[in-house]
Design an enzyme around this catalytic site. Structure first.
Site, short mmCIF file in Angstrom:
data_model
loop_
_atom_site.label_atom_id
_atom_site.label_comp_id
_atom_site.label_asym_id
_atom_site.label_seq_id
_atom_site.Cartn_x
_atom_site.Cartn_y
_atom_site.Cartn_z
N HIS A 1 0.81 -1.22 0.00
CA HIS A 1 0.00 0.00 0.00
C HIS A 1 0.85 1.28 0.00
O HIS A 1 0.72 2.14 -0.86
CB HIS A 1 -0.91 0.04 1.24
CG HIS A 1 -1.78 -1.15 1.44
ND1 HIS A 1 -3.01 -1.30 0.83
CD2 HIS A 1 -1.59 -2.24 2.20
CE1 HIS A 1 -3.55 -2.45 1.23
NE2 HIS A 1 -2.74 -3.04 2.04
O1 RIB Z 1 -4.57 -0.12 5.18
C1 RIB Z 1 -3.20 -0.14 4.86
C2 RIB Z 1 -2.45 0.87 5.66
O2 RIB Z 1 -2.55 0.57 7.04
C3 RIB Z 1 -0.94 0.87 5.36
O3 RIB Z 1 -0.42 2.16 5.56
C4 RIB Z 1 -0.39 -0.07 6.38
O4 RIB Z 1 0.98 0.19 6.68
C5 RIB Z 1 -1.26 0.26 7.56
O5 RIB Z 1 -0.71 1.42 8.19
#
Ligand code: RIB
Ligand code: CA
Length: 321
Positions: A242
């Site tokens: 992500h």
């Molecule tokens: O939903 C994904 C996010 O939440 C990413 O930033 C992961 O590192 C968590 O922080």
């Protein structure tokens, strides 16, 4: 080309670690600071991981310690099933060499924003507690920020505890997110975008094969092996890196197409969609767009950037003894 001054606010985190490594491999960035917030794992670990990532990657950035808990909500859930107990998968960091700045994250962010006088780009890839706190203490912060990117929110959620609507970063601190969206123009790289940029088993295998055997490369290699294993064997979403997509979208505007909409955050704890980033796709609110929402993703380009990062560390493994 002059370098873009960047601050990354994060909760490392496996994908945060990839994001920081990717940013560190890009010659177009001057990473001014890394600030830590509670999130994937408790703040004591996100802080240590932020320091140790800088040590390992040779990243000469200031590290600021931020919030240990959300603005009003208790911090009652971590994502260690996705990130490992340490927050960085199977990576075993020793005690950090680097020491944190004396200022809390929100003061560090503000001071640097003023210093760069409107040129600073702020990227938040964890819960938005530090950003909201900076805005509460310094309401004029937005005028010093050139662009503000987040990994968070999107058109669907990933926190099963609250149904299918909330994404983790927003859900950890919905009030902080609500205030940030009300005060800042946001480039939102949400789950609908990150899921379109998923890494395949073959991609991970190639990333691993491109890594060298120096400490920086070994970090990327171990994160990649953990991510591949934890997604294929344990069914977690580690194949979706992500936070790295948020950084990539800043590095190369061809990676993500943004569309402008009005977005607000549900922070009512009684609502079943608390933590949702509500995107006004059909303009029902009548309110002007406040958010650039990541919609289309060039997945092959993102994957190539991740592979180029692996090559970068392999070819630049000058270890200064
Ligand atoms: O939903 C994904 C996010 O939440 C990413 O930033 C992961 O590192 C968590 O922080
Ligand atoms: Ca994160």
């Amino acid at each position: 080309m002059s370098k873009i001054p960047v601050i990354i606010d994060c909760d490392p985190g496996v994908d945060d670690s990839f994001a920081i490594a990717l940013a560190n491999s890009y010659s177009g960035f001057d990473i001014v600071a890394i600030t830590a917030v509670e999130g994937n794992v408790p703040a004591v670990l996100t802080r240590k991981n932020a320091l140790c990532l800088c040590d390992t990657l040779g990243l000469n950035a200031t590290v600021g310690f931020g919030a240990e808990k959300p603005l009003v909500r208790p911090y009652f859930r971590d994502a260690s099933v996705t990130h490992g107990e340490s927050g960085v998968g199977t990576v075993q960091f020793k005690n950090p060499i680097k020491t944190p700045d004396s200022r809390p994250a929100w003061e560090l962010i503000y001071d640097e924003a003023v210093k760069y006088n409107g040129e600073l780009v702020l990227v938040a890839i964890g819960p938005l507690t530090n950003i909201a706190t900076a805005l509460r203490r310094h309401p004029d912060l937005p005028k010093y920020i050139k662009k503000f990117y987040i990994m968070g929110g999107g058109t669907f959620g990933n926190v099963t505890a609250t149904g299918a609507k909330a994404e983790f970063n927003i859900w950890v601190d919905p009030l902080a997110a609500k205030e940030v969206f009300e005060k800042m123009e946001v480039y939102m790289v949400g789950l609908n975008a990150t899921h379109s940029a998923a890494i395949t088993e073959e991609d991970f295998d190639e990333m691993i094969s491109l890594c060298g055997n120096d400490p920086k490369s070994n970090l990327i290699k171990e994160l990649s092996k953990f991510s591949k294993f934890n997604s294929l064997e344990n069914g977690q979403d580690n194949h979706i890196i992500h936070d790295a997509l948020a950084i990539a979208s800043l590095m190369n505007e061809d990676v993500v197409d943004f569309e402008d909409y009005f977005v607000w955050v549900e922070d009512n704890e009684e609502a079943d969609n608390v933590g949702e980033t509500v995107i006004d796709f059909n303009g029902q609110s009548g309110k002007p767009a406040n958010c650039h929402v990541a919609m289309k993703v060039n997945q092959p380009l993102f994957v190539q950037m991740m592979k180029n990062m692996c090559k970068f560390y392999n070819e630049n493994n000058i270890t200064i003894n």
